[in-house]
Design a protein around this motif. Sequence first.
Motif, short mmCIF file in Angstrom:
data_model
loop_
_atom_site.label_atom_id
_atom_site.label_comp_id
_atom_site.label_asym_id
_atom_site.label_seq_id
_atom_site.Cartn_x
_atom_site.Cartn_y
_atom_site.Cartn_z
N VAL A 151 0.86 -1.18 0.00
CA VAL A 151 0.00 0.00 0.00
C VAL A 151 0.90 1.23 0.00
CG1 VAL A 151 -1.78 1.28 1.26
CG2 VAL A 151 -1.81 -1.22 1.26
N PRO A 152 0.87 2.03 -1.06
CA PRO A 152 1.82 3.15 -1.15
C PRO A 152 1.73 4.13 0.02
CG PRO A 152 0.76 2.76 -3.27
CD PRO A 152 0.04 1.92 -2.27
N ALA A 153 0.53 4.43 0.47
CA ALA A 153 0.36 5.43 1.53
C ALA A 153 0.91 4.96 2.87
CB ALA A 153 -1.11 5.78 1.68
N ALA A 154 1.09 3.66 3.03
CA ALA A 154 1.54 3.12 4.30
C ALA A 154 2.90 2.44 4.21
CB ALA A 154 0.52 2.11 4.83
N ASP A 155 3.38 2.20 2.98
CA ASP A 155 4.60 1.42 2.76
C ASP A 155 4.54 0.12 3.56
OD1 ASP A 155 7.07 0.81 1.65
OD2 ASP A 155 8.19 1.81 3.26
N ALA A 156 3.40 -0.55 3.45
CA ALA A 156 3.15 -1.77 4.21
C ALA A 156 2.41 -2.76 3.32
CB ALA A 156 2.32 -1.45 5.45
N GLU A 157 2.50 -4.05 3.68
CA GLU A 157 1.95 -5.10 2.86
C GLU A 157 0.51 -5.44 3.26
OE1 GLU A 157 3.73 -6.57 0.16
OE2 GLU A 157 4.84 -4.74 0.67
N LEU A 158 -0.38 -5.30 2.28
CA LEU A 158 -1.76 -5.75 2.40
C LEU A 158 -1.82 -7.15 1.80
CD1 LEU A 158 -4.65 -4.47 3.14
CD2 LEU A 158 -4.94 -4.30 0.68
N ARG A 159 -2.32 -8.13 2.56
CA ARG A 159 -2.31 -9.51 2.07
C ARG A 159 -3.74 -10.00 1.85
NH1 ARG A 159 2.14 -9.05 5.51
NH2 ARG A 159 4.06 -9.28 4.30
N TYR A 160 -3.85 -10.86 0.84
CA TYR A 160 -5.19 -11.28 0.42
C TYR A 160 -5.11 -12.59 -0.34
CZ TYR A 160 -3.67 -9.35 -4.10
OH TYR A 160 -2.97 -9.09 -5.25
N LEU A 213 -11.74 -12.12 -4.00
CA LEU A 213 -10.60 -11.63 -3.25
C LEU A 213 -10.99 -11.47 -1.78
CD1 LEU A 213 -9.90 -10.78 -6.25
CD2 LEU A 213 -8.58 -8.90 -5.23
N LEU A 214 -10.25 -12.14 -0.90
CA LEU A 214 -10.48 -12.06 0.54
C LEU A 214 -9.36 -11.22 1.12
CD1 LEU A 214 -11.36 -15.80 1.31
CD2 LEU A 214 -12.89 -13.97 0.56
N VAL A 215 -9.66 -10.00 1.50
CA VAL A 215 -8.65 -9.02 1.90
C VAL A 215 -8.58 -8.89 3.42
CG1 VAL A 215 -7.89 -6.63 1.68
CG2 VAL A 215 -9.06 -7.75 -0.23
N ASP A 216 -7.37 -8.97 3.97
CA ASP A 216 -7.14 -8.63 5.37
C ASP A 216 -6.69 -7.17 5.41
OD1 ASP A 216 -7.70 -11.22 6.08
OD2 ASP A 216 -5.64 -11.77 6.59
N LEU A 217 -7.48 -6.30 6.01
CA LEU A 217 -7.12 -4.89 6.10
C LEU A 217 -5.83 -4.72 6.89
CD1 LEU A 217 -10.63 -3.37 6.90
CD2 LEU A 217 -9.45 -3.34 4.69
N LEU A 218 -5.09 -3.66 6.63
CA LEU A 218 -3.89 -3.37 7.41
C LEU A 218 -4.23 -3.37 8.90
CD1 LEU A 218 -2.19 -0.53 5.34
CD2 LEU A 218 -1.50 -2.94 5.48
N GLY A 219 -3.35 -3.97 9.68
CA GLY A 219 -3.57 -4.07 11.11
C GLY A 219 -4.30 -5.32 11.54
N SER A 220 -4.76 -6.13 10.57
CA SER A 220 -5.57 -7.32 10.87
C SER A 220 -5.04 -8.53 10.14
CB SER A 220 -7.03 -7.08 10.45
OG SER A 220 -7.57 -5.94 11.09
N GLY A 221 -5.41 -9.71 10.64
CA GLY A 221 -5.09 -10.95 9.94
C GLY A 221 -3.62 -11.09 9.61
N PHE A 222 -3.35 -11.38 8.33
CA PHE A 222 -1.97 -11.60 7.87
C PHE A 222 -1.33 -10.32 7.32
CE2 PHE A 222 -3.76 -15.85 7.81
CZ PHE A 222 -2.71 -16.62 8.30
N SER A 223 -2.05 -9.21 7.29
CA SER A 223 -1.48 -7.99 6.74
C SER A 223 -0.57 -7.29 7.75
CB SER A 223 -2.60 -7.04 6.30
OG SER A 223 -3.24 -7.53 5.13
N ASP A 224 0.26 -6.38 7.24
CA ASP A 224 1.19 -5.65 8.10
C ASP A 224 0.44 -4.72 9.05
OD1 ASP A 224 3.27 -6.93 6.86
OD2 ASP A 224 4.04 -5.16 5.81
N ARG A 225 1.18 -4.25 10.07
CA ARG A 225 0.60 -3.42 11.13
C ARG A 225 1.42 -2.15 11.31
NH1 ARG A 225 -0.62 -8.38 11.27
NH2 ARG A 225 -2.17 -9.32 12.63
N PRO A 226 1.50 -1.30 10.29
CA PRO A 226 2.32 -0.10 10.42
C PRO A 226 1.81 0.83 11.52
CG PRO A 226 0.91 0.05 8.48
CD PRO A 226 0.79 -1.36 9.00
N THR A 227 2.71 1.31 12.35
CA THR A 227 2.30 2.15 13.47
C THR A 227 1.90 3.55 13.02
OG1 THR A 227 4.61 2.75 13.87
CG2 THR A 227 3.71 0.89 15.14
N GLY A 228 2.42 4.00 11.88
CA GLY A 228 2.13 5.35 11.43
C GLY A 228 0.88 5.49 10.58
#
Length: 254
Positions: A6-15, A54-69
């Motif tokens: 995700v460009p705005a978070a520089d974090a991985e969204l997994r699905y 497509l089954l999406v895990d939102l950032l902060g949940s499931g297998f997706s990254d948890r960027p603090t910012g």
Amino acid sequence: MKSFTVPAADAELRYHDIAGDGPALLFIHGLGCASSCDYPRVAADAALRGRRVLLVDLLGSGFSDRPTGFGYTIEDHARSIVALAEHARLTELDLFGHSMGGAVAITAARMLAGRLRRLVLGEPNLEPGGGFFSRRIAAMAERDYIERGHDALVQASRAEGNGVWAASLAISAPYAAHRGASSLVAGSTPSWREMLADLPQPRCVLFGEASLPSSDAEDLPRLGVDVAIIPSAGHSMAWENPAGLAQAIALALS
């Protein structure tokens, strides 16, 4: 499982991207949940089998990254969904969003504009104020929730018999849950209800039979929004009647 930065978070969204025909159907889960947990049985049901899902895990949940910012607001999550749709080159897609994910789906639908074909929601948040759990989370300061509230809510949910949600919540980032809950309580301008009413695409909102009576179920048809009822289910419809949910989604998308 696939991964998208995700460009705005520089974090991985997994699905999960389940191959199939026709417009992709993208699932967005609720607060403290994960699509990788909630929707495999729904996607595998005969009613939806054969279409791309497509089954999406939102950032902060499931297998997706948890960027603090990251902000974890409804709009932040919606922008992540739109970025994923662009990355996957989805020129036409359907959205399903449940509870908090319903507010995310409504917001994303406005951003997707003509790329969205149909919108299906499961007991979505439509107004400020949140629900029982989001109010409980947002009532605490973020630091207090991180330090003691998150674990306490997980333990209380297990004791109350909400084992699946407790397990999903336990692996969610506490700050993500708090910021998401706070966004639900704060609401949006225009409201998610107003956004839903203004969308030009076919829209359907699903309610669990055990959630009735509901003023939303009575009022939404006046706004041009279809309503359908899932038997033998309440708010947690994906766990309580996955086949019934799959059938209702398929009918709403037909």
